[in-house]
Design an enzyme around this catalytic site. Sequence first.
Site, mmCIF file in Angstrom:
data_model
loop_
_atom_site.group_PDB
_atom_site.id
_atom_site.type_symbol
_atom_site.label_atom_id
_atom_site.label_comp_id
_atom_site.label_asym_id
_atom_site.label_seq_id
_atom_site.Cartn_x
_atom_site.Cartn_y
_atom_site.Cartn_z
ATOM 1 N N GLU A 197 0.788 -1.236 0.000
ATOM 2 C CA GLU A 197 0.000 0.000 0.000
ATOM 3 C C GLU A 197 0.824 1.291 0.000
ATOM 4 O O GLU A 197 0.514 2.214 0.738
ATOM 5 C CB GLU A 197 -0.932 0.007 1.228
ATOM 6 C CG GLU A 197 -1.888 -1.155 1.251
ATOM 7 C CD GLU A 197 -2.711 -1.204 2.529
ATOM 8 O OE1 GLU A 197 -3.911 -1.461 2.423
ATOM 9 O OE2 GLU A 197 -2.167 -0.990 3.628
HETATM 10 C C1 TNX Z 1 -4.410 -3.672 4.669
HETATM 11 S S1 TNX Z 1 -3.001 -6.120 4.327
HETATM 12 C C2 TNX Z 1 -3.120 -3.540 5.153
HETATM 13 C C3 TNX Z 1 -2.920 -3.125 6.542
HETATM 14 C C4 TNX Z 1 -4.206 -2.820 7.232
HETATM 15 C C5 TNX Z 1 -5.236 -3.857 6.872
HETATM 16 C C6 TNX Z 1 -6.531 -3.679 7.616
HETATM 17 C C7 TNX Z 1 -1.838 -5.213 4.145
HETATM 18 C C8 TNX Z 1 -0.627 -5.796 3.601
HETATM 19 N N1 TNX Z 1 -2.004 -3.929 4.467
HETATM 20 O O1 TNX Z 1 -2.064 -1.998 6.589
HETATM 21 O O2 TNX Z 1 -3.964 -2.858 8.612
HETATM 22 O O3 TNX Z 1 -5.465 -3.773 5.494
HETATM 23 O O4 TNX Z 1 -7.403 -4.742 7.425
#
Ligand code: TNX
Length: 490
Positions: free
Chosen positions: A302
């Site tokens: 992300e």
């Molecule tokens: C996505 S899953 C994220 C996390 C968040 C989560 C919440 C992932 C690799 N990154 O930063 O905490 O969703 O569900």
Amino acid sequence: MNAAFPLVPWPTAVEPRDGELAFPAAHVVSPEPLRWTLLAAELLTPLGVSVTGGGPEALAEGAPAPDGVVVELRLEDSADRSAGGEAYVLDVRDDGITVTAPEPAGLLHGLRTLRQLVTPRATVPTVVVRDAPRYPWRGLTLDIARHWFGPAVLRRVVDLAGSYKLRVLHLHLTDDQGWRLEIPSRPGLTERSGRTQVGGEVPPGERGWLTVEEYRELQDYAAARFVEVVPEVDLPGHTNAATHAYGELRPDGLPTPLYGGIEVGFSQLWADNPATEPFVRDVLGDVAAMTAGRYVHVGGDEALTLEAGEYARLVGLALDAVRAAGKTPAAWQEAATAAVEPGTVLQFWDPRADAAPLLRAAAAGARFIMSPASHAYCDMKYDADHPIGQDWMGLVELRDAYGWEPSTALPGLPPEAVEGVAAALWTETIVTTDHLFSMLLPRLPALAEVAWTPPSGRDWASFRARVAEHARTWDAEGWAYHPTRQVAWP
Ligand code: TNX
């Protein structure tokens, strides 16, 4: 499945002997009595079985009969060495119990299976259990950055994960909201970003991060239970705690404000900033040096503000820094777009994303940990009324956590590329220890069975009946659980 054998994960073979053994007390006979007596006591005393132990002399001709059922732990070279030495045979007879395994990890798995056979009447059914896992990486990813959970809670999480025969505790140690591991080369990370978390600060009396010493102790505690700690330093996104502590990481040199919200995707590092590479190499080098296990996870998820080329350079730098420090890198699936070398571990989480880069990385030799959010994310609500958790990937009821197949979860991925399965618990909405355990129980046992047992041994009706029996142990351990209506709890 026979109701007398509420085993989770379900073993390779269960051969009932149709008897029953009174088991108010165990006498553990092993080559290392101190170690194994303590481990057996840890598992069995919460269930009311008293434990003593000693060396093999208790079995010698003419030796006085020990107090309690003899539980003999035997390391045998001839035993099944497939499955990385994790195989074991548990033999419960009228006159005693034997666990045989090629490696110590198998002995502990056998004791964990024995514990699940103890009935409320302090008996165990006579049986032979033969067992070995399907996948080597059976893990739990736990976020202690959004909300801080300290060493005492982490030890209990190791106990829980271990009791379902998991081998990996992956700790998400850094994020926008806080930095949870002391880094000797960059002490400002914890000095300035160690106490903050979602909504503000960690509770009074808590430090908010692990010292080098506490991290070592936690790894030792886990290793004694055959659990490997995999530390994650998340970059190049999820880095606000770092840019708050060290403004030099930003183009303008100014520290970013603290962040106590739960949005994702707004923070980043800069590939052309001269402070970036020394920071990444020093931090990952320190983490690698502090870590006993084989892996260091560099996140990579992300990073929504970065354009693809700069993202790939930064992730490439992180992967290289881990390799240069002598560890195998792991990263979230997005890192597939960077140069991936054979053996790099990629953690699959978002089934909505384009699969093409992942399949290319698999062809280049990447290994995959399957954590599809739609099944493996224990921060999703169980049902629409669940008071905590998120729902961006939908709801994850127990049956959703149980009913999926890792080898086909990412269409097109060769089944041989799958190294294992990990549950994940993100803690944006998880504040208390009871929240934490009740999001894991009963879903973690479901995911542990998906990781351990091949499809031929998995069955929902059987699982829901077996897992119901575990609530007694969870109560005895003080582990909160969610009494989902999908299970007829006793
Ligand atoms: C996505 S899953 C994220 C996390 C968040 C989560 C919440 C992932 C690799 N990154 O930063 O905490 O969703 O569900």
